[in-house]
Design a protein around this motif. Structure first.
Motif, PDB file in Angstrom:
ATOM      1  N   UNK A 116       0.854  -1.177   0.000  1.00  0.00           N
ATOM      2  CA  UNK A 116       0.000   0.000   0.000  1.00  0.00           C
ATOM      3  C   UNK A 116       0.894   1.232   0.000  1.00  0.00           C
ATOM      4  N   UNK A 117       0.318   2.386  -0.374  1.00  0.00           N
ATOM      5  CA  UNK A 117       1.119   3.608  -0.537  1.00  0.00           C
ATOM      6  C   UNK A 117       0.549   4.751   0.297  1.00  0.00           C
TER       7      UNK A 117
ATOM      8  N   UNK B 158      17.326  22.934   3.390  1.00  0.00           N
ATOM      9  CA  UNK B 158      16.284  23.754   2.781  1.00  0.00           C
ATOM     10  C   UNK B 158      15.453  23.041   1.734  1.00  0.00           C
ATOM     11  N   UNK B 159      15.680  21.761   1.506  1.00  0.00           N
ATOM     12  CA  UNK B 159      14.949  21.017   0.471  1.00  0.00           C
ATOM     13  C   UNK B 159      13.461  20.934   0.798  1.00  0.00           C
ATOM     14  N   UNK B 160      12.656  20.936  -0.253  1.00  0.00           N
ATOM     15  CA  UNK B 160      11.219  20.748  -0.145  1.00  0.00           C
ATOM     16  C   UNK B 160      10.794  19.778  -1.226  1.00  0.00           C
ATOM     17  N   UNK B 161       9.660  19.140  -1.004  1.00  0.00           N
ATOM     18  CA  UNK B 161       9.134  18.223  -1.997  1.00  0.00           C
ATOM     19  C   UNK B 161       8.233  17.212  -1.335  1.00  0.00           C
ATOM     20  N   UNK B 162       8.027  16.102  -2.036  1.00  0.00           N
ATOM     21  CA  UNK B 162       7.192  15.053  -1.470  1.00  0.00           C
ATOM     22  C   UNK B 162       7.764  13.693  -1.816  1.00  0.00           C
ATOM     23  N   UNK B 163       7.369  12.726  -1.011  1.00  0.00           N
ATOM     24  CA  UNK B 163       7.809  11.356  -1.233  1.00  0.00           C
ATOM     25  C   UNK B 163       6.587  10.451  -1.340  1.00  0.00           C
ATOM     26  N   UNK B 164       6.673   9.485  -2.223  1.00  0.00           N
ATOM     27  CA  UNK B 164       5.685   8.415  -2.272  1.00  0.00           C
ATOM     28  C   UNK B 164       6.314   7.238  -1.557  1.00  0.00           C
ATOM     29  N   UNK B 165       5.642   6.779  -0.525  1.00  0.00           N
ATOM     30  CA  UNK B 165       6.159   5.678   0.287  1.00  0.00           C
ATOM     31  C   UNK B 165       5.309   4.445  -0.004  1.00  0.00           C
ATOM     32  N   UNK B 166       5.959   3.366  -0.404  1.00  0.00           N
ATOM     33  CA  UNK B 166       5.267   2.108  -0.665  1.00  0.00           C
ATOM     34  C   UNK B 166       5.641   1.126   0.432  1.00  0.00           C
ATOM     35  N   UNK B 167       4.649   0.755   1.234  1.00  0.00           N
ATOM     36  CA  UNK B 167       4.862  -0.257   2.261  1.00  0.00           C
ATOM     37  C   UNK B 167       4.851  -1.604   1.539  1.00  0.00           C
ATOM     38  N   UNK B 168       6.018  -2.245   1.455  1.00  0.00           N
ATOM     39  CA  UNK B 168       6.137  -3.494   0.704  1.00  0.00           C
ATOM     40  C   UNK B 168       5.735  -4.703   1.535  1.00  0.00           C
ATOM     41  N   UNK B 169       6.028  -4.638   2.825  1.00  0.00           N
ATOM     42  CA  UNK B 169       5.643  -5.657   3.802  1.00  0.00           C
ATOM     43  C   UNK B 169       5.851  -5.016   5.178  1.00  0.00           C
ATOM     44  N   UNK B 170       5.382  -5.630   6.244  1.00  0.00           N
ATOM     45  CA  UNK B 170       5.526  -4.987   7.557  1.00  0.00           C
ATOM     46  C   UNK B 170       6.976  -4.564   7.832  1.00  0.00           C
ATOM     47  N   UNK B 171       7.160  -3.261   8.076  1.00  0.00           N
ATOM     48  CA  UNK B 171       8.469  -2.735   8.430  1.00  0.00           C
ATOM     49  C   UNK B 171       9.390  -2.380   7.278  1.00  0.00           C
TER      50      UNK B 171
ATOM     51  N   UNK C 131       9.792  -0.267   3.671  1.00  0.00           N
ATOM     52  CA  UNK C 131       9.195   0.811   2.899  1.00  0.00           C
ATOM     53  C   UNK C 131      10.133   1.259   1.785  1.00  0.00           C
ATOM     54  N   UNK C 132       9.599   1.310   0.546  1.00  0.00           N
ATOM     55  CA  UNK C 132      10.337   1.898  -0.579  1.00  0.00           C
ATOM     56  C   UNK C 132       9.926   3.358  -0.635  1.00  0.00           C
ATOM     57  N   UNK C 133      10.906   4.255  -0.745  1.00  0.00           N
ATOM     58  CA  UNK C 133      10.660   5.688  -0.713  1.00  0.00           C
ATOM     59  C   UNK C 133      11.160   6.311  -2.015  1.00  0.00           C
ATOM     60  N   UNK C 134      10.259   7.011  -2.707  1.00  0.00           N
ATOM     61  CA  UNK C 134      10.604   7.726  -3.946  1.00  0.00           C
ATOM     62  C   UNK C 134      10.380   9.207  -3.681  1.00  0.00           C
ATOM     63  N   UNK C 135      11.482   9.987  -3.681  1.00  0.00           N
ATOM     64  CA  UNK C 135      11.421  11.404  -3.342  1.00  0.00           C
ATOM     65  C   UNK C 135      11.553  12.251  -4.601  1.00  0.00           C
ATOM     66  N   UNK C 136      10.672  13.250  -4.707  1.00  0.00           N
ATOM     67  CA  UNK C 136      10.747  14.256  -5.766  1.00  0.00           C
ATOM     68  C   UNK C 136      10.856  15.617  -5.079  1.00  0.00           C
ATOM     69  N   UNK C 137      11.885  16.352  -5.435  1.00  0.00           N
ATOM     70  CA  UNK C 137      12.133  17.654  -4.837  1.00  0.00           C
ATOM     71  C   UNK C 137      11.486  18.748  -5.673  1.00  0.00           C
ATOM     72  N   UNK C 138      11.025  19.795  -4.996  1.00  0.00           N
ATOM     73  CA  UNK C 138      10.374  20.915  -5.694  1.00  0.00           C
ATOM     74  C   UNK C 138      11.385  22.002  -5.974  1.00  0.00           C
TER      75      UNK C 138
END
Length: 158
Positions: free
Chosen positions: A121-122, A136-149, A151-158
């Motif tokens: 789930x994401x 000073x970085x800003x942006x958002x990350x999509x976090x994919x919970x692959x299994x309990x504990x 997490x794959x994290x994909x960060x995009x900076x603004x």
């Protein structure tokens, strides 16, 4: 008397301008998108019976796409809601400390699920700066919970 007022106004304007300029450090360049995997499976304190207002924490290695350790992460969470015996709403802050010393700070309000049948789930996280290249970085990350504990994290900076 008029000179003193003019001098005071000029000084206040200069101090204000310096304060505003120094308040939010600008990035030299926007960092490139970043992906990594966090593994909290060995070190977490998620409660077996979650309760509203309880907290938990974790730490673990951070891996690149090839499975090499590139740092460590540390997080703390507060339980804001209990959806079921296995799902909690949590307000979490995570600090990723990379091997080169740079730190990336992430924050999220997310559902944490301990039921292995509900994966993957994401959810989204907010980039809240950091140190070094992420100062000073800003942006958002999509976090994919692959299994309990884990997490794959994909960060995009603004």
């Amino acid at each position: 008397m008029g000179r003193r007022i003019a001098s005071a106004v000029a000084t206040a304007s200069l101090v204000g301008a310096l304060g505003v300029a120094g308040a939010a450090p600008a990035l030299a360049a926007t960092p490139a998108p970043l992906s990594f995997t966090i593994d909290y499976t060995r070190n977490t304190s998620i409660p077996q019976s979650p309760t509203l207002g309880a907290g938990f924490a974790g730490n673990g290695p951070v891996f690149d796409a090839q499975g090499r350790v590139i740092g460590r992460t540390f997080d703390t969470c507060g339980i804001d809601g209990v959806e079921s015996p296995t799902k909690v709403d949590a307000d979490c802050g995570a600090y990723v400390v990379f091997d080169n010393g740079d730190e990336l700070n992430l924050s999220t309000q997310a559902v944490i699920d301990a039921n292995p049948m509900d994966y993957p789930y994401r959810f989204k996280a907010v980039v809240e700066g950091g140190t070094g290249m992420y100062n000073g970085a800003q942006g958002e990350a999509t976090v994919t919970a692959e299994r309990p504990g884990v997490y794959k994290v994909d960060v995009k900076f603004a």
